[in-house]
Each structure stands twice: as structure tokens, then as C-alpha cells.
Design an enzyme around this catalytic site. Sequence first.
Site, PDB file in Angstrom:
ATOM      1  N   SER B 105      43.901  48.187  28.367  1.00 18.97           N
ATOM      2  CA  SER B 105      42.837  49.102  27.973  1.00 18.97           C
ATOM      3  C   SER B 105      42.109  49.533  29.226  1.00 18.97           C
ATOM      4  O   SER B 105      41.763  48.697  30.064  1.00 18.97           O
ATOM      5  CB  SER B 105      41.902  48.361  27.022  1.00 18.97           C
ATOM      6  OG  SER B 105      40.764  49.128  26.761  1.00 18.97           O
ATOM      7  N   HIS B 119      40.166  57.578  29.202  1.00 25.60           N
ATOM      8  CA  HIS B 119      40.432  56.331  28.488  1.00 25.60           C
ATOM      9  C   HIS B 119      41.921  56.264  28.173  1.00 25.60           C
ATOM     10  O   HIS B 119      42.540  57.271  27.833  1.00 25.60           O
ATOM     11  CB  HIS B 119      39.620  56.315  27.185  1.00 25.60           C
ATOM     12  CG  HIS B 119      40.253  55.508  26.099  1.00 25.60           C
ATOM     13  ND1 HIS B 119      40.983  56.087  25.078  1.00 25.60           N
ATOM     14  CD2 HIS B 119      40.296  54.175  25.882  1.00 25.60           C
ATOM     15  CE1 HIS B 119      41.430  55.135  24.282  1.00 25.60           C
ATOM     16  NE2 HIS B 119      41.036  53.972  24.738  1.00 25.60           N
ATOM     17  N   ARG B 123      49.316  49.014  23.308  1.00 22.50           N
ATOM     18  CA  ARG B 123      49.354  47.642  22.802  1.00 22.50           C
ATOM     19  C   ARG B 123      50.613  47.409  21.968  1.00 22.50           C
ATOM     20  O   ARG B 123      51.180  48.339  21.404  1.00 22.50           O
ATOM     21  CB  ARG B 123      48.123  47.359  21.939  1.00 22.50           C
ATOM     22  CG  ARG B 123      47.972  48.339  20.789  1.00 22.50           C
ATOM     23  CD  ARG B 123      46.589  48.310  20.134  1.00 22.50           C
ATOM     24  NE  ARG B 123      46.458  49.397  19.160  1.00 22.50           N
ATOM     25  CZ  ARG B 123      46.030  50.620  19.446  1.00 22.50           C
ATOM     26  NH1 ARG B 123      45.659  50.935  20.675  1.00 22.50           N
ATOM     27  NH2 ARG B 123      45.967  51.561  18.514  1.00 22.50           N
ATOM     28  N   HIS B 152      47.006  67.243  28.882  1.00 24.34           N
ATOM     29  CA  HIS B 152      47.876  67.339  27.698  1.00 24.34           C
ATOM     30  C   HIS B 152      49.338  67.517  28.098  1.00 24.34           C
ATOM     31  O   HIS B 152      50.239  66.950  27.464  1.00 24.34           O
ATOM     32  CB  HIS B 152      47.404  68.478  26.786  1.00 24.34           C
ATOM     33  CG  HIS B 152      46.283  68.077  25.884  1.00 24.34           C
ATOM     34  ND1 HIS B 152      46.489  67.478  24.668  1.00 24.34           N
ATOM     35  CD2 HIS B 152      44.931  68.143  26.025  1.00 24.34           C
ATOM     36  CE1 HIS B 152      45.322  67.206  24.100  1.00 24.34           C
ATOM     37  NE2 HIS B 152      44.359  67.606  24.905  1.00 24.34           N
ATOM     38  N   GLY B 266      35.623  38.569  19.964  1.00 29.83           N
ATOM     39  CA  GLY B 266      36.303  38.841  21.226  1.00 29.83           C
ATOM     40  C   GLY B 266      35.378  38.624  22.413  1.00 29.83           C
ATOM     41  O   GLY B 266      34.210  38.276  22.254  1.00 29.83           O
TER      42      GLY B 266
END
Lengths: 282, 282
Positions: B105, B119, B123, B152, B266
Site C-alpha cells: 500500500s 495512491h 493485495r 491512465h 490493525g
Amino acid sequence: MDQDAKKQIATDWFRDLRDRICAQFEAIEAAGDTTQLGGESAGQFVRKSWNRDGGGGGEMSVMHGRIFEKVGVNISVVHGQFAPEFRKQIPGTNEDGDFWAAGISLVAHMQNPHVPAAHMNTRMIATTKSWFGGGGDLTPMYDMPEAAASFHAGLKGACDRHEAGDYEAYKKWCDEYFYLPHRDEPRGAGGIFYDQLDTGNWQGDLDFTKDVGTSFADTYCDIVRAHMDKSWDDDDRHNQLVRRGRYVEFNLLHDRGTIFGLKTGGNIEAILMSLPPEVRWP
Amino acid sequence: MDQDAKKQIATDWFRDLRDRICAQFEAIEAAGDTTQLGGESAGQFVRKSWNRDGGGGGEMSVMHGRIFEKVGVNISVVHGQFAPEFRKQIPGTNEDGDFWAAGISLVAHMQNPHVPAAHMNTRMIATTKSWFGGGGDLTPMYDMPEAAASFHAGLKGACDRHEAGDYEAYKKWCDEYFYLPHRDEPRGAGGIFYDQLDTGNWQGDLDFTKDVGTSFADTYCDIVRAHMDKSWDDDDRHNQLVRRGRYVEFNLLHDRGTIFGLKTGGNIEAILMSLPPEVRWP
């Protein structure tokens, strides 16, 4: 007294309290020692009204000053229909989703890191039932036991003067509510919090709610005056901006009023007025 | 290939990608033109590992630099039991709450207001089923059609090179996910988002997920280099800090990963590493 008369009395009170508090805060701004403030002139509140889709509206008063870095005082009177998914959480709405609510909401973020931030909110809500709720809490950036003690003493005074007031219970409620479970931290030094107050004596409940508002304001003004001339440095400011991050986390992750407002199409600017003017997550 | 071997391959990949990206970002830091940066020296990543109560842990890499104001790259491998209230949201957990998850991440907040924030997260998750998920999105502080188009194009390239990639569908998913309903605003210029990817070809799904990571990194580095030497003024910085407030609002009010992490105990520091270093709500 019929329900409409009660609603009018409560509405008038929240407006009067708003005017009283804005005057108190502007007086502090005017009296501020400008030595550390770069000669900035005293702030004044700016008002802005908004209408709610679905019924009612409100008035925001915001001041960006030299003592009060950002303070907002909102009043609102809204009415409408609770969506079915909210009804089970709200008393008196099982068979009829109609609601009416009026209240005042205040959040103050201060320039000087030695002056605690503060929050106060009181409200009257009517469905097929009717009740008051509210409270106030103090958020010092440092451990400030004397300021915390005087804040609690002010609110305890309001509780002790009224049948409806129960300081020990409302203090505990506040400690439990203004808590960040993900950090295992209290939001600040606490205060009082109460909800669904309906003792059967409406006038008494109103009088208590009024006293909470004025006692909060008087006590907080004393605390501001006692600390606003203290000197601070860059480290103090940094610590203040980091502490403010906790305030944002609480309001966006946990605060029922904020989440409720955002999910029911409230006025974004008014709801998020509580967010600090400057914040750091280093 | 058995499940354990797949888990090891995915785990190794997320670590390799972390190392690759940290090296790319440090190279940009080292090459930065310091004219506007007050002679600050180049930042370097600092690593910190954490263990999760209940199984597994992770490694945070954070850099506070002169180009990258705050960038975090987290990897984690965790396992445990989903609480019953989460099971209905997670495939393959009806009868068995066991889960395993590994991922990377990344969130980058940049000094220069003309460089978009970004960002990326990918996963692999295994319950009685197993799948990949992830994506990346770009958050310019201004309308930057060329940067958005090249971002993009980079992610479309990754999609087009693999059976598992479906750019149009994943772009739409991203637009729908990274959206602030309370402001009726997109979070930024979008990107791609995919979840529960299991085409039946595990190696193909992994290869796509790898390509998303490297394509994101290469494309974003190009965008940073193209804009990092632009000059900016106080108004640009103010606008950037206000725009960052939207990022905080999204992450704390809406981001499923953040809320999921906080509710399942977490690591707070790792979860909230995404929050910007400095923010304003004026």
C-alpha cells in the site's frame, strides 16, 4: 404549554445563546495582547445562513481571529422525516418518522497552543416524544489539570443547580463518548454529555440546558483569558497541530452528529465547520 | 502449485515491488532541484516493522523528503480469523473464518502543489477461496488533463497486456469508489480499481497485479519528474492543503481499507500513514 410554544421558546433560546457567546468571544478578541500575533487585528464573526432540502435551515457564525484561530457557532432548526433505517435508533419514531430539531453547536480552535480547544452543543428534539441533549468538552493540547478542573467545576455548577443535572453520570457519559478506541486515548479533558433528557418537567429540563450553555461559555472564556497571553514556540505549535489530528479522527470516524449529518444530507459547510483550520499528521 | 507456494510467491513479489519503488523515489529525491526547497537535503526511506496481535505483521517505509513531503510504502502479511460480522462481506468465509492476506500500500503527498498526490495498493487474499485486488489513483490539486491522461495510459497498458485486465471496467470501478458523496466530488483524476479477481489462471492474475504495480510506479515517477521543478506560491500551497482535506475526509469517512483496519485492530501507524503531513480546513 403546547408543543409549538415549547419549540418556539427553545428556538429563541438557542439564538439568544448564540448572540451572547459571539459577543463574549468578540470581546476577548478585542482585548487580546497582540505581541505574539504579528499585529493582527481583532476578528469578528461572519454570519451565513443555509436552507435544508426537506425543511428548515440554520445560521453559521464563523470567526477567524487572532485569539480564536477558527471558531464556529451554528444554530439550526430543521424538520422532516427520518429514513426507516434511522428510526430504530431514535425514540418515538416507530410508527411516525416525523422529527423536529433545534440546537446550537460550537467548536473553537485557538491560535495559542496553551489555550485548550472546546466544543459545546445543546439541542431539543421532538418526534412523537420530545427531549433535550447536549454537553461540552475541553481539549487541551497539554496536560492542564487546573484548566480541566475549572471547566468541570463550571459544568458541575450547572448540573448542581437543577433537578435534571447529574454531574457524575454526565461526566462519565462524556468520558465514554469522547474517546478514540483506535488510539486508546480520550479526546481531551472531558466535560459533560447527556441525551434523551425528559424528566417530565419540560421547563426544568430547558432551564438546565440553558445553564449548560451559559456556564460553558463563562467558564471557557475564563480559561481562554487565563492562558491566551502565554508565549509559545514552534514545537508547541507543532504539538498543537498534531493533537488537532486526533480531533479530526474523532469527528470523521466516531462523532454521531457528524456522521448523522453527512448521511442525512445536512449542510456540509456547517457540519464540517468543526474541523480545525490547520492540522498535521507528521 | 499448492496454496502455500502461491502465498510465498505473492509475498516475495510485494517485498520486491516495495524495494523497487523505494529506490525509484529515492532517486527522484536525490535528483531534485533544490532552488525552491530552502537547500533541504534529499530524503531517504526509514523502515519500521510491526507485529499484529493475532498473526503476522508488516513493514512501513516512510520518507519525509524535499520532493516527497511524506510518502509511505507499507507491506504486510497477516492471517487470522474474520469476526462473524465481517464474514458475509468476504467470499469463502461462510463456514470457515480463516483468512490470509498479503499486500503493498502506497500513498504519496508531495511538496510541490503542481505534483499530484498518488495512491496504489495491490493485495492477495486467501480464505477458502483466493483472489487478487488493487488499483491506483491520482489526485492532482488542479485540473491537470495531461498528467491524468498519462496516468491512465500507464494503467491501461497494464490492463491491455493481460487477460485479467479490463481497463474500462476497472476505471469505472475506481471512479465509483474514490468519490466523496457528501461533497458530490470525485477524489481526483481516477485510475483503476479491481477486487476479487480470480480468473482461474492464478499465474495470469498475479502477472497482471505485478504489472499494475510497476506500471503505476513508472508512470507516476514520470509525472513527478515532469512537474516537480515548477514554481509555486502561497496561494498554490493553500489550495493544496485544502484539497488534502478532501483526502482525509475520504479516508476516514469512506475508505473501506482504513475503516476495516481500524475496526479489526490493525496497526494504527500503518493504517493512518496515508494521512497528509499538513492539511487545512479554512
